[in-house]
Enzyme design. Structure first.
Site, PDB file in Angstrom:
ATOM      1  N   TYR A  23       0.846   8.449   6.839  1.00  0.00           N
ATOM      2  CA  TYR A  23       0.884   7.498   8.009  1.00  0.00           C
ATOM      3  C   TYR A  23       2.064   7.542   8.610  1.00  0.00           C
ATOM      4  CZ  TYR A  23       2.927   2.733   8.997  1.00  0.00           C
ATOM      5  OH  TYR A  23       3.438   1.677   9.554  1.00  0.00           O
TER       6      TYR A  23
ATOM      7  N   TYR B  28       6.219   3.286  -2.591  1.00  0.00           N
ATOM      8  CA  TYR B  28       6.809   4.435  -2.016  1.00  0.00           C
ATOM      9  C   TYR B  28       6.068   5.720  -2.555  1.00  0.00           C
ATOM     10  CZ  TYR B  28      10.501   6.283   0.771  1.00  0.00           C
ATOM     11  OH  TYR B  28      11.503   6.750   1.521  1.00  0.00           O
TER      12      TYR B  28
END
Ligand SMILES: [Zn+2]
Lengths: 126, 380
Positions: free
Chosen positions: B327, B279
């Protein structure tokens, strides 16, 4: 400057009452001989409800800090410096640093106060 | 005991969708089921959050099913790695047979994100922290980064390298928000707006719509499906704090506990891992997770990555879809870590495919480094 007025409850009321006299008080457990921050109904080491309030020395060091450049909500006026300060009572508080040109981790700081609009005050450090 | 496996994975629309949360949820779920070769009527377990107060119930109703298992653990971005563990137990015990783990957010279209976060007046954080005006969660990560830079010589350069590397991967992923842009340059990084020092805009994840779903079933059912199953080899988690003041050392996170548990369960070592999805809510998050998971020692993460080994073609492929930084970051990114790990292990990643990817780590963090959850997956 400080647009958010914190709520208080039965547990935290003594802390906020003391800020009206510019006293920083912190919960203390005599069984464990330790302070805890933030105020709770129980000691997080031994679970006693028998906690007292002690006035803090007001001395600490900067664990870390950040200059905030965007307002989190309406009424806040950046830039200002948020910090985690490790008090000599061995608890960490979230606070602001005031009047420090270039803050640094591990820097020694002392308690001062910023008034809230309702007569309470926020402990800050400088 | 049945053996749970992952048999489907798909994103919903990403970026700026102008769709509702439930429409995006339905997209992700139906695409993941189609990927697996299953139907909505096969689903008897749901794990999701952030739809409403009763998220799993909302999704079950919206899909028209009455599941035997639901979970709406709300732990921020790591929730989805936690759901894998919950779903694993539910499928292994036979409580249910087909669990869909899903998430969707329309936060960019709906402009629902606030820099101050959600303040709940009764909580200790609201009573003792909100008045000072920290950005939430950003300022906490900023303090972790400040401490890291203070203590570790190449700290600032390492944070930038996390962002540079993520961008390089995004340039290989047609679905990435930054696909078609360019490599990050030093001058871009140095001139990016400071948000909460030392973190600049280039250290912070995107704010986009998006999400997706994965499907977990047992290996018996998987035998009759068209997709290549992915094994769930290990998982672990850790919950450490909600206050900004509880956790003593800003540089040590729950990734240590969650990682140790996951690796012990999987019986594999760090050096066996082929693809790593960590993450990256902020650049510091990834650096602390790298160290916490034991890929580098404490304070050694900076030197570990500064040779460029996490970039495409490097020896340590990291955040191979371009990450939350380049992204997609729909508020809780954890589901997308799992989707990318599954696709890498199935060899479906095109230009960004890591050759011979057999073992992958997906590691989620949530809140203000409050929760950490690690999942180790294996190819079949
Ligand atoms: Zn005690």
């Amino acid at each position: 400057m400080f647009p958010y007025l914190p709520h208080e409850d039965a547990i935290s009321a003594p802390f906020w009452a003391a800020t009206r006299e510019r006293k920083l008080v912190i919960q203390y457990c005599s069984t464990c001989d330790q302070h805890q921050w933030y105020p709770r109904a129980i000691c997080i080491s031994c679970a006693t409800e028998n906690l007292t309030w002690r006035e803090a020395s007001g001395k600490g060091t900067v664990d870390s800090w950040t200059t905030v450049y965007r307002a989190p909500a309406e009424g806040f006026v950046p830039p200002y410096v948020i910090a985690r300060v490790l008090l000599s009572e061995k608890v960490i508080m979230l606070t602001r640093l005031v009047g420090i040109e270039s803050p640094a981790c591990d820097q020694v700081v002392e308690l001062s106060w910023q008034e809230l609009s309702d007569g309470r005050a926020l402990p800050v450090f400088g | 005991m049945k053996t749970p496996v992952i048999v489907g994975a798909a994103e919903c629309d990403l970026g700026v969708t102008n769709k509702s949360i439930l429409e995006l949820q339905a997209q992700g779920v139906t695409r993941a089921l189609a990927d697996a070769g299953l139907k909505i009527s096969d689903v008897d377990g749901i794990a999701t959050n952030a739809i409403s107060r009763f998220s799993a119930s909302s999704l079950a109703d919206y899909l028209g099913i009455e599941p035997k298992f639901t979970d709406s653990t709300f732990a921020g971005g790591s929730s989805f790695e936690m759901y894998v563990a919950r779903a694993y137990h539910a499928v292994a015990s036979g409580q249910c047979n087909v669990v869909v783990i899903s998430f969707a957010s329309n936060q960019r279209s709906a402009k629902s994100r606030s820099l101050g976060g959600v303040v709940e007046h009764h909580t200790p954080e609201a009573q003792f922290e909100t008045a000072y005006g920290p950005l939430f969660p950003l300022s906490y990560y900023a303090m972790a980064a400040q401490r890291y830079i203070h203590d570790v010589p190449n700290g600032r350069a390492a944070l930038s390298e996390i962002a540079i590397s993520a961008r390089e991967w995004a340039l290989l992923n047609p679905k990435a928000y930054r696909y078609g842009s360019a490599s990050l340059t030093d001058s871009e990084l140095e001139s990016a707006d400071l948000i909460s020092s030392p973190l600049r805009a280039s250290d912070c994840c995107l704010v986009t719509d998006g999400g997706g779903a994965i499907i977990i079933t047992n290996s018996e059912i998987a035998k009759n499906l068209k997709s290549k199953p992915v094994s769930i080899l290990g998982f672990g988690e850790s919950t450490t704090n909600t206050s900004m003041t509880t956790h003593r050392d800003l540089r040590v996170t729950g990734a240590k506990q969650s990682g140790d548990l996951a690796f012990a369960m999987a019986g594999v070592s760090r050096s066996d891992i082929d693809v790593v999805e960590l993450y990256d809510s902020f650049t510091i998050t990834t650096l602390l997770s790298l160290e916490g998971l034991g890929f580098a020692g404490k304070g050694e993460g900076a030197d570990f990555i500064l040779d460029g080994k996490t970039r495409p073609g490097g020896s340590f492929p990291l955040n191979t879809n371009g990450g939350g930084l380049s992204y997609c970051h729909p508020g809780q990114y954890g589901i997308l870590l799992l989707i990318e790990a599954v696709r890498q292990l199935r060899g479906e990643c095109g230009d960004r495919q890591v050759a011979n990817a057999k073992l992958a780590v997906a590691h989620g963090t949530g809140g203000i480094l409050s929760t950490n959850a690690t999942v180790i997956l294996g190819a079949n």
